[in-house]
Design a protein around this motif. Structure first.
Motif, PDB file in Angstrom:
ATOM      1  N   UNK A   1       5.360  14.378   5.377  1.00  0.00           N
ATOM      2  CA  UNK A   1       4.532  14.554   4.175  1.00  0.00           C
ATOM      3  C   UNK A   1       4.969  13.600   3.063  1.00  0.00           C
ATOM      4  N   UNK A   2       6.263  13.451   2.881  1.00  0.00           N
ATOM      5  CA  UNK A   2       6.765  12.527   1.850  1.00  0.00           C
ATOM      6  C   UNK A   2       6.368  11.087   2.162  1.00  0.00           C
ATOM      7  N   UNK A   3       6.410  10.752   3.443  1.00  0.00           N
ATOM      8  CA  UNK A   3       6.029   9.399   3.855  1.00  0.00           C
ATOM      9  C   UNK A   3       4.568   9.127   3.545  1.00  0.00           C
ATOM     10  N   UNK A   4       3.703  10.077   3.877  1.00  0.00           N
ATOM     11  CA  UNK A   4       2.273   9.906   3.617  1.00  0.00           C
ATOM     12  C   UNK A   4       2.014   9.741   2.123  1.00  0.00           C
TER      13      UNK A   4
ATOM     14  N   UNK B   1       0.387   5.987  -2.135  1.00  0.00           N
ATOM     15  CA  UNK B   1       0.657   5.335  -3.420  1.00  0.00           C
ATOM     16  C   UNK B   1       0.712   3.817  -3.250  1.00  0.00           C
ATOM     17  N   UNK B   2       1.412   3.364  -2.218  1.00  0.00           N
ATOM     18  CA  UNK B   2       1.507   1.925  -1.975  1.00  0.00           C
ATOM     19  C   UNK B   2       0.137   1.313  -1.701  1.00  0.00           C
ATOM     20  N   UNK B   3      -0.696   2.034  -0.940  1.00  0.00           N
ATOM     21  CA  UNK B   3      -2.014   1.523  -0.593  1.00  0.00           C
ATOM     22  C   UNK B   3      -2.872   1.316  -1.847  1.00  0.00           C
ATOM     23  N   UNK B   4      -2.671   2.143  -2.830  1.00  0.00           N
ATOM     24  CA  UNK B   4      -3.438   2.033  -4.064  1.00  0.00           C
ATOM     25  C   UNK B   4      -2.857   1.054  -5.062  1.00  0.00           C
TER      26      UNK B   4
ATOM     27  N   UNK C   1      -1.945  -8.088   0.808  1.00  0.00           N
ATOM     28  CA  UNK C   1      -2.476  -6.773   1.172  1.00  0.00           C
ATOM     29  C   UNK C   1      -1.462  -5.707   0.749  1.00  0.00           C
ATOM     30  N   UNK C   2      -1.890  -4.657   0.050  1.00  0.00           N
ATOM     31  CA  UNK C   2      -0.924  -3.666  -0.432  1.00  0.00           C
ATOM     32  C   UNK C   2      -0.101  -3.001   0.668  1.00  0.00           C
ATOM     33  N   UNK C   3      -0.706  -2.760   1.839  1.00  0.00           N
ATOM     34  CA  UNK C   3       0.020  -2.059   2.891  1.00  0.00           C
ATOM     35  C   UNK C   3      -0.364  -2.634   4.249  1.00  0.00           C
ATOM     36  N   UNK C   4       0.639  -3.074   5.002  1.00  0.00           N
ATOM     37  CA  UNK C   4       0.410  -3.625   6.337  1.00  0.00           C
ATOM     38  C   UNK C   4       1.339  -2.927   7.325  1.00  0.00           C
ATOM     39  N   UNK C   5       0.778  -2.500   8.450  1.00  0.00           N
ATOM     40  CA  UNK C   5       1.534  -1.733   9.443  1.00  0.00           C
ATOM     41  C   UNK C   5       1.210  -2.260  10.840  1.00  0.00           C
ATOM     42  N   UNK C   6       2.233  -2.452  11.655  1.00  0.00           N
ATOM     43  CA  UNK C   6       2.029  -2.754  13.066  1.00  0.00           C
ATOM     44  C   UNK C   6       1.761  -1.469  13.822  1.00  0.00           C
ATOM     45  N   UNK C   7       0.674  -1.432  14.609  1.00  0.00           N
ATOM     46  CA  UNK C   7       0.249  -0.154  15.203  1.00  0.00           C
ATOM     47  C   UNK C   7       0.133  -0.189  16.729  1.00  0.00           C
ATOM     48  N   UNK C   8       0.692  -1.221  17.362  1.00  0.00           N
ATOM     49  CA  UNK C   8       0.700  -1.241  18.821  1.00  0.00           C
ATOM     50  C   UNK C   8      -0.680  -1.087  19.425  1.00  0.00           C
ATOM     51  N   UNK C   9      -0.832  -0.093  20.323  1.00  0.00           N
ATOM     52  CA  UNK C   9      -2.089   0.105  21.032  1.00  0.00           C
ATOM     53  C   UNK C   9      -3.056   1.075  20.386  1.00  0.00           C
ATOM     54  N   UNK C  10      -2.868   1.391  19.112  1.00  0.00           N
ATOM     55  CA  UNK C  10      -3.718   2.405  18.468  1.00  0.00           C
ATOM     56  C   UNK C  10      -5.178   1.997  18.383  1.00  0.00           C
TER      57      UNK C  10
END
Length: 246
Positions: free
Chosen positions: A22-25, A30-33, A184-193
């Motif tokens: 929950x804290x991570x989300x 916040x970072x995304x905004x 970009x405010x938030x970038x994440x590597x997501x593998x096979x998602x």
């Protein structure tokens, strides 16, 4: 200078976040905004062991803004080493809340990766789930000389969230290399998602997830992964040797 959050615990040289799911989300929303470009890595034992042999990957993990414990092996390792990591925070699990946030705000999400058909299907399926979410992207099959045009396309889309599914290592290196240029405010590597959202690959059933044996499901579905899975016992042995000072 490392850019990770303060709440971290070192596991074999990787500064893992100790924040709850929950804290991570809350933090990622916040970072995304915001306006500061940030990289998040969802790291499992395989990535940790890869970084012990790949100095560039090691540097990326140490400088990422957040490294989450994606894999029950990381949680167990933290317990063995006396760390306060409480739960897994997987890439697959953090995406729905981020999509919901982007949907509420009408933000753009860029999907980079998978085959052209899977990328198209993933965008279509997500658009049905999140009506206000602005989705764009392209497949992960591009040549070096196509990268300038790709970067221009991402900048033109101005996404709040960039999701990169190019496979272990390649996706993290792509983000690290171009994040400041892309802003970009938030970038994440997501593998096979992307394939999962396309419906071309199925995620492990709920029972496997609850028992924390998704790795076994993936191995049963793809026996050719057994070489990659060798990282798991190597990781466990390395953690035990560290714990007992060997």
């Amino acid at each position: 200078m490392p850019k990770t959050v303060d709440n971290t615990f070192d596991i074999l040289g990787v500064p893992f976040s100790t924040l709850s799911f929950a804290e991570t989300i809350n933090l990622l929303e916040d970072w995304m905004g915001g306006a500061v470009p940030r990289q998040v890595v969802t790291a499992n034992p395989e990535i940790v062991m890869n970084a012990r042999e790949d100095k560039e990957m090691e540097r990326i993990l140490q400088q990422a803004d957040l490294v989450t414990p994606d894999g029950i092996g990381i949680v167990y390792a933290a317990k063995i080493l006396g760390g306060p990591i409480r739960e897994r925070v997987t890439g697959a699990d953090i995406l729905p809340p981020l999509f919901r946030k982007a949907d509420r705000e009408g933000w753009t999400v860029y999907l980079l990766g998978a085959s052209p058909e899977s990328n198209r299907l993933a965008q279509a399926n997500l658009s049905r789930l999140y009506a206000n979410l602005k989705l764009t992207g392209r497949d992960g099959f591009f040549r070096e000389e196509e990268i300038p045009a790709l970067l221009s396309d991402i900048r033109a889309a101005a996404p709040k969230l960039l999701l990169v599914g190019l496979g272990l290592g390649k996706q993290e290196k792509f983000i690290a290399k171009y994040l400041q240029d892309l802003q970009v405010p938030l970038a994440i590597g997501i593998g096979g998602c992307i394939d999962v959202y396309a419906g071309t690959v199925k995620r492990a059933p709920v029972l496997f997830r609850k028992l924390n044996i998704e790795w076994l499901y993936r191995l049963l579905k793809q026996p050719s992964r057994w070489r990659r899975q060798l990282a798991l016992p190597k990781f466990a042995l390395t953690v035990l040797l560290k714990r007992f000072g060997k």
